[in-house]
Write an enzyme that holds these catalytic residues in place. Structure first.
Site, PDB file in Angstrom:
ATOM      1  N   GLY A   1       0.818  -1.219   0.000  1.00  0.00           N
ATOM      2  CA  GLY A   1       0.000   0.000   0.000  1.00  0.00           C
ATOM      3  C   GLY A   1       0.839   1.252   0.000  1.00  0.00           C
TER       4      GLY A   1
ATOM      5  CB  SER B   1      -0.156   3.768  -4.651  1.00  0.00           C
ATOM      6  OG  SER B   1      -1.134   3.140  -3.847  1.00  0.00           O
ATOM      7  NE  ARG B   2      -4.677   6.004  -2.946  1.00  0.00           N
ATOM      8  CZ  ARG B   2      -5.584   5.810  -1.991  1.00  0.00           C
ATOM      9  NH1 ARG B   2      -5.901   6.789  -1.167  1.00  0.00           N
ATOM     10  NH2 ARG B   2      -6.191   4.646  -1.865  1.00  0.00           N
TER      11      ARG B   2
ATOM     12  CB  VAL C   1      -2.159  -7.284   0.810  1.00  0.00           C
ATOM     13  CG1 VAL C   1      -1.001  -6.452   0.298  1.00  0.00           C
ATOM     14  CG2 VAL C   1      -3.212  -6.435   1.507  1.00  0.00           C
TER      15      VAL C   1
ATOM     16  CG  ASN D   1       1.281   1.318   4.885  1.00  0.00           C
ATOM     17  OD1 ASN D   1       1.105   2.077   5.840  1.00  0.00           O
ATOM     18  ND2 ASN D   1       0.813   1.580   3.676  1.00  0.00           N
TER      19      ASN D   1
ATOM     20  CB  SER E   1      -4.314   2.053  14.331  1.00  0.00           C
ATOM     21  OG  SER E   1      -5.104   3.136  14.756  1.00  0.00           O
TER      22      SER E   1
ATOM     23  CE1 TYR F   1      -7.812   0.893  10.246  1.00  0.00           C
ATOM     24  CE2 TYR F   1      -8.036   2.037  12.340  1.00  0.00           C
ATOM     25  CZ  TYR F   1      -7.323   1.771  11.192  1.00  0.00           C
ATOM     26  OH  TYR F   1      -6.108   2.387  10.977  1.00  0.00           O
TER      27      TYR F   1
ATOM     28  CB  THR G   1      -8.270  -5.434  11.600  1.00  0.00           C
ATOM     29  OG1 THR G   1      -8.274  -3.998  11.489  1.00  0.00           O
ATOM     30  CG2 THR G   1      -9.572  -5.992  11.047  1.00  0.00           C
TER      31      THR G   1
ATOM     32  CB  ILE H   1      -1.341   9.872   9.836  1.00  0.00           C
ATOM     33  CG1 ILE H   1      -0.739   9.129  11.038  1.00  0.00           C
ATOM     34  CG2 ILE H   1      -0.252  10.341   8.864  1.00  0.00           C
ATOM     35  CD1 ILE H   1       0.153   9.950  11.936  1.00  0.00           C
TER      36      ILE H   1
HETATM   37  P1  NAP Z   1      -4.584   5.599   2.568  1.00  0.00           P
HETATM   38  O1  NAP Z   1      -4.121   6.999   2.400  1.00  0.00           O
HETATM   39  O2  NAP Z   1      -6.033   5.276   2.422  1.00  0.00           O
HETATM   40  O3  NAP Z   1      -3.710   4.654   1.607  1.00  0.00           O
HETATM   41  C1  NAP Z   1      -3.962   3.278   1.612  1.00  0.00           C
HETATM   42  C2  NAP Z   1      -2.915   2.573   0.794  1.00  0.00           C
HETATM   43  O4  NAP Z   1      -3.148   1.153   0.919  1.00  0.00           O
HETATM   44  C3  NAP Z   1      -3.011   2.899  -0.679  1.00  0.00           C
HETATM   45  O5  NAP Z   1      -1.705   2.851  -1.220  1.00  0.00           O
HETATM   46  C4  NAP Z   1      -3.861   1.754  -1.229  1.00  0.00           C
HETATM   47  O6  NAP Z   1      -3.613   1.435  -2.601  1.00  0.00           O
HETATM   48  C5  NAP Z   1      -3.370   0.604  -0.371  1.00  0.00           C
HETATM   49  N1  NAP Z   1      -4.314  -0.507  -0.268  1.00  0.00           N
HETATM   50  C6  NAP Z   1      -5.585  -0.498   0.202  1.00  0.00           C
HETATM   51  N2  NAP Z   1      -6.114  -1.732   0.121  1.00  0.00           N
HETATM   52  C7  NAP Z   1      -5.163  -2.533  -0.423  1.00  0.00           C
HETATM   53  C8  NAP Z   1      -5.112  -3.897  -0.779  1.00  0.00           C
HETATM   54  N3  NAP Z   1      -6.171  -4.704  -0.578  1.00  0.00           N
HETATM   55  N4  NAP Z   1      -3.967  -4.380  -1.313  1.00  0.00           N
HETATM   56  C9  NAP Z   1      -2.900  -3.577  -1.529  1.00  0.00           C
HETATM   57  N5  NAP Z   1      -2.892  -2.268  -1.222  1.00  0.00           N
HETATM   58  C10 NAP Z   1      -4.015  -1.750  -0.681  1.00  0.00           C
HETATM   59  O7  NAP Z   1      -4.208   5.049   4.037  1.00  0.00           O
HETATM   60  P2  NAP Z   1      -3.115   5.564   5.092  1.00  0.00           P
HETATM   61  O8  NAP Z   1      -3.741   6.571   5.953  1.00  0.00           O
HETATM   62  O9  NAP Z   1      -1.838   5.865   4.388  1.00  0.00           O
HETATM   63  O10 NAP Z   1      -2.960   4.231   5.977  1.00  0.00           O
HETATM   64  C11 NAP Z   1      -1.876   3.331   5.808  1.00  0.00           C
HETATM   65  C12 NAP Z   1      -1.863   2.386   7.004  1.00  0.00           C
HETATM   66  O11 NAP Z   1      -1.739   3.153   8.206  1.00  0.00           O
HETATM   67  C13 NAP Z   1      -3.142   1.571   7.157  1.00  0.00           C
HETATM   68  O12 NAP Z   1      -2.826   0.284   7.614  1.00  0.00           O
HETATM   69  C14 NAP Z   1      -3.901   2.330   8.231  1.00  0.00           C
HETATM   70  O13 NAP Z   1      -4.792   1.502   8.934  1.00  0.00           O
HETATM   71  C15 NAP Z   1      -2.765   2.816   9.097  1.00  0.00           C
HETATM   72  N6  NAP Z   1      -3.094   3.963   9.930  1.00  0.00           N
HETATM   73  C16 NAP Z   1      -3.503   5.146   9.381  1.00  0.00           C
HETATM   74  C17 NAP Z   1      -3.819   6.221  10.215  1.00  0.00           C
HETATM   75  C18 NAP Z   1      -4.263   7.544   9.691  1.00  0.00           C
HETATM   76  O14 NAP Z   1      -4.704   8.395  10.499  1.00  0.00           O
HETATM   77  N7  NAP Z   1      -4.179   7.817   8.387  1.00  0.00           N
HETATM   78  C19 NAP Z   1      -3.733   6.067  11.597  1.00  0.00           C
HETATM   79  C20 NAP Z   1      -3.322   4.841  12.111  1.00  0.00           C
HETATM   80  C21 NAP Z   1      -3.005   3.804  11.274  1.00  0.00           C
HETATM   81  P3  NAP Z   1      -4.385   2.206  -3.823  1.00  0.00           P
HETATM   82  O15 NAP Z   1      -3.736   3.573  -3.914  1.00  0.00           O
HETATM   83  O16 NAP Z   1      -4.111   1.370  -5.015  1.00  0.00           O
HETATM   84  O17 NAP Z   1      -5.820   2.308  -3.428  1.00  0.00           O
END
Ligand code: NAP
Length: 244
Positions: free
Chosen positions: A9, A11-12, A61, A87, A139, A152, A155, A185
């Site tokens: 994950g 890409s973003r 994944v 991630n 998280s 969530y 998990t 974040i």
């Molecule tokens: P995000 O901006 O929504 O980005 C999600 C990333 O995961 C994207 O690159 C997406 O790919 C990829 N993805 C989603 N489903 C997937 C799959 N089935 N297989 C492969 N790739 C997949 O999320 P984020 O905020 O960066 O979060 C990243 C991690 O940090 C997650 O595990 C999230 O639970 C954790 N986290 C985030 C926060 C927060 O506040 N943002 C806080 C705590 C924990 P595409 O671009 O192709 O869709």
């Protein structure tokens, strides 16, 4: 073992910042995405122009066979993965009584099974080399209960259990397993929240701001570094003090 990283994950959001920091620090990095090929390729182009070694690989994944094929491609292109960052993740809000079977299973499939699939795919080489590093992204909601995010949160608790148990099992093979628990974040993941929630979340954070993807990337780089070679089975919280 060579410095070869797979960041799921990436890409973003947080994964993107992790992939960029690792690549700029000398790791060969596989940028993984599910649907946003444009974002993954844009990052790869930027990093390649800077002289970094990166590749892009699509895989959901939650799909065991797709993950195995991705890891095989990384091994063929760069060599065996020595750092895996689990991630990729999905999140969303719902009252528990509104959670459907489909939602429950999809969250587990991506957030937990995804880490299981990726870890199993990279382990044979790590076990062979007697070396390796695995970092799971949990998280703050993996450490504390989250109203309206029960699925969530469950998990993310599971990922902490996975981290600790695997660290115990793989320690004798010199494979370290750790976890980073980000606070709030600023990424696309927050788009599901009402806009007025963000200033409130920043205010609820003792350090007075939301985290950036780079904040989390630095925590990953620390745990991946040789200097952290005596650290395993730990959860490093990077949340600006949110859980205090
Ligand atoms: P995000 O901006 O929504 O980005 C999600 C990333 O995961 C994207 O690159 C997406 O790919 C990829 N993805 C989603 N489903 C997937 C799959 N089935 N297989 C492969 N790739 C997949 O999320 P984020 O905020 O960066 O979060 C990243 C991690 O940090 C997650 O595990 C999230 O639970 C954790 N986290 C985030 C926060 C927060 O506040 N943002 C806080 C705590 C924990 P595409 O671009 O192709 O869709």
């Amino acid at each position: 073992m060579e410095k070869i990283a797979l960041v799921t994950g990436s890409s973003r959001g947080i994964g993107r910042a992790i992939a960029a920091l690792l690549a700029r620090s000398g790791w060969a990095v596989c940028i993984n995405y599910r649907v946003r090929r444009d974002c993954a390729e844009d990052l790869a182009a930027q990093l390649t122009a800077e002289g970094c070694r990166v590749m892009v690989c699509q895989a959901d994944v939650s799909d065991h066979a797709a993950v195995a094929a991705m890891v095989h491609r990384v091994e063929e292109t760069f060599g065996p993965v020595s750092l895996l960052v689990n991630n990729a993740g999905i999140a969303g809000q719902a009252l528990f009584q509104d959670v459907t079977d489909q939602m429950w299973h999809r969250y587990f499939a991506v957030n937990v099974d995804g880490a299981f699939h990726c870890t199993q795919a990279v382990l044979p080489h790590m076990l062979h080399e007697h070396e390796g590093c695995i970092i799971n992204i949990s998280s703050i909601w993996g450490l504390r209960g989250a109203s309206c995010e029960v699925t969530y949160s469950t998990t993310k608790h599971a990922l902490i259990g996975l981290t600790r148990s695997l660290a115990a099992e793989l320690g004798p093979s010199h494979i370290r397993v750790n976890c980073v628990a980000p606070g709030v974040i600023k990424t696309d993941m927050l788009d599901a929240l009402p806009p007025e929630a963000l200033p409130q979340l920043a205010e609820d954070t003792p350090l007075g701001r939301l985290g950036t993807p780079e904040d989390i990337a630095y925590a990953i780089a620390f745990l991946a570094d040789e200097k952290a070679s005596f650290i395993t089975g730990q959860v490093l919280t990077s949340d600006g003090g949110f859980l205090l």
